[in-house]
Motif scaffolding. Structure first.
Motif, PDB file in Angstrom:
ATOM      1  N   PRO A   1     103.100  79.742  -6.817  1.00  0.00           N
ATOM      2  CA  PRO A   1     104.340  79.233  -6.098  1.00  0.00           C
ATOM      3  C   PRO A   1     105.378  80.261  -5.642  1.00  0.00           C
ATOM      4  CG  PRO A   1     104.527  79.019  -8.498  1.00  0.00           C
ATOM      5  CD  PRO A   1     103.292  79.415  -8.095  1.00  0.00           C
ATOM      6  N   GLY A   2     105.082  81.570  -6.119  1.00  0.00           N
ATOM      7  CA  GLY A   2     105.858  82.649  -5.595  1.00  0.00           C
ATOM      8  C   GLY A   2     107.142  82.965  -6.694  1.00  0.00           C
ATOM      9  N   THR A   3     107.552  84.099  -6.478  1.00  0.00           N
ATOM     10  CA  THR A   3     108.887  84.489  -7.142  1.00  0.00           C
ATOM     11  C   THR A   3     109.866  85.081  -6.258  1.00  0.00           C
ATOM     12  OG1 THR A   3     107.766  85.453  -9.275  1.00  0.00           O
ATOM     13  CG2 THR A   3     109.749  86.147  -8.623  1.00  0.00           C
TER      14      THR A   3
ATOM     15  N   LEU B   1     104.355  86.482  -3.582  1.00  0.00           N
ATOM     16  CA  LEU B   1     103.365  85.686  -3.793  1.00  0.00           C
ATOM     17  C   LEU B   1     102.049  86.311  -4.254  1.00  0.00           C
ATOM     18  CD1 LEU B   1     103.409  83.898  -0.452  1.00  0.00           C
ATOM     19  CD2 LEU B   1     104.196  82.820  -2.304  1.00  0.00           C
ATOM     20  N   CYS B   2     101.649  85.545  -5.173  1.00  0.00           N
ATOM     21  CA  CYS B   2     100.337  86.092  -5.997  1.00  0.00           C
ATOM     22  C   CYS B   2      99.152  85.054  -5.404  1.00  0.00           C
ATOM     23  CB  CYS B   2     100.497  86.216  -7.286  1.00  0.00           C
ATOM     24  SG  CYS B   2      99.015  86.640  -8.371  1.00  0.00           S
TER      25      CYS B   2
ATOM     26  N   GLN C   1     107.520  76.028  -2.071  1.00  0.00           N
ATOM     27  CA  GLN C   1     106.318  76.181  -2.844  1.00  0.00           C
ATOM     28  C   GLN C   1     105.361  77.182  -2.095  1.00  0.00           C
ATOM     29  OE1 GLN C   1     104.347  72.358  -2.914  1.00  0.00           O
ATOM     30  NE2 GLN C   1     105.947  71.343  -2.927  1.00  0.00           N
ATOM     31  N   GLY C   2     104.240  77.408  -2.859  1.00  0.00           N
ATOM     32  CA  GLY C   2     103.227  78.330  -2.256  1.00  0.00           C
ATOM     33  C   GLY C   2     102.433  77.675  -1.202  1.00  0.00           C
ATOM     34  N   LEU C   3     101.435  78.548  -0.765  1.00  0.00           N
ATOM     35  CA  LEU C   3     100.655  78.113   0.235  1.00  0.00           C
ATOM     36  C   LEU C   3      99.543  77.457  -0.278  1.00  0.00           C
ATOM     37  CD1 LEU C   3     102.253  80.927   1.347  1.00  0.00           C
ATOM     38  CD2 LEU C   3     100.474  81.015   3.121  1.00  0.00           C
TER      39      LEU C   3
END
Lengths: 116, 114
Positions: free
Chosen positions: A109-111, A91-92, B42-44
């Motif tokens: 959204p992450g890799t 995550l960035c 999904q991300g946070l």
């Protein structure tokens, strides 16, 4: 404000191969962070940039890991000689340097990396 | 040692019922506190934060949290949940103003049943 973007979203690689991920932060955010999230766990901090300077690295970031942010905009995270234990979501996040929201981190959204 | 603990790994709740997700931290320095939500793949997304001032903070989607310094807790609450609240919730702490990284808890999986 298009949000933090990451590329690729998914990566499958064989053990021993090198991989590189890219993160594009929210424009004008001068702080950028990398985290790693394994299944069933919360994200763990890897490293932090302010502009192009890498100011903090976690002990999780072994010699096989390197991160750069050459012009203070996008960042790359490279893993050399991947191992199965590297399988995780990377995550960035970015944050503005000086504003009322400077303590907030906005995540991409992450890799998802899978090492076979 | 500085740590963040989410006491429940899974919380099942019926729709329209209230819910509380618990978070405790260990620190000898001042802290900034956050709750994030993560939907599948999904991300946070930031739900709410406590930096200073009123100990009751309100966030998005009807969530609120209360900072209790004496109990070193920052529990997340919602009076009436919806199916769409099904997600993973993470408590995160920034230990001191000078720190940049967030330290996350292990997460709580909130499942809303009809």
């Amino acid at each position: 404000d298009t949000g933090v973007s990451q590329d690729p979203r998914h990566k499958i690689t064989k053990r021993g191969q090198n991989v590189t991920f890219r993160c594009d932060p929210i424009s004008e955010h001068n702080r950028l962070y990398w985290y790693r999230q394994t299944l069933g766990q919360g994200p763990e901090f890897l490293t932090y940039f302010q502009n192009e300077a890498q100011l903090e690295k976690s002990r999780l970031l072994s010699d096989r890991f390197s991160a750069e942010r050459p012009k203070g905009s996008f960042s790359t995270l490279e893993i050399q000689r991947t191992e199965q234990g590297d399988s995780a979501m990377y995550l960035c996040a970015s944050s503005p340097g000086a504003s009322g929201r400077r303590y907030e981190q906005y995540f991409g959204p992450g890799t998802r990396l899978t090492v076979t | 040692a500085q740590s963040v603990t989410q006491l429940d790994s899974q919380v099942p709740v019926f729709e329209e019922a209230p819910v509380e997700l618990r978070c405790n931290y260990s620190s000898s320095v001042s802290v900034y506190l956050f709750w994030y939500v993560q939907y599948p793949n999904q991300g946070l997304q930031l739900l709410l934060k406590y930096l200073s001032g009123s100990t009751l903070v309100k966030g998005i989607n009807g969530f609120e949290a209360e900072f209790n310094k004496s109990q070193t807790s920052f529990h997340l609450r919602k009076p009436s949940v919806h199916i769409s609240d099904t997600a993973e919730y993470f408590c995160a702490v920034r230990f001191s103003q000078g720190a940049q990284k967030l330290v996350f808890g292990q997460g709580t999986r909130l499942t809303i049943n009809p």
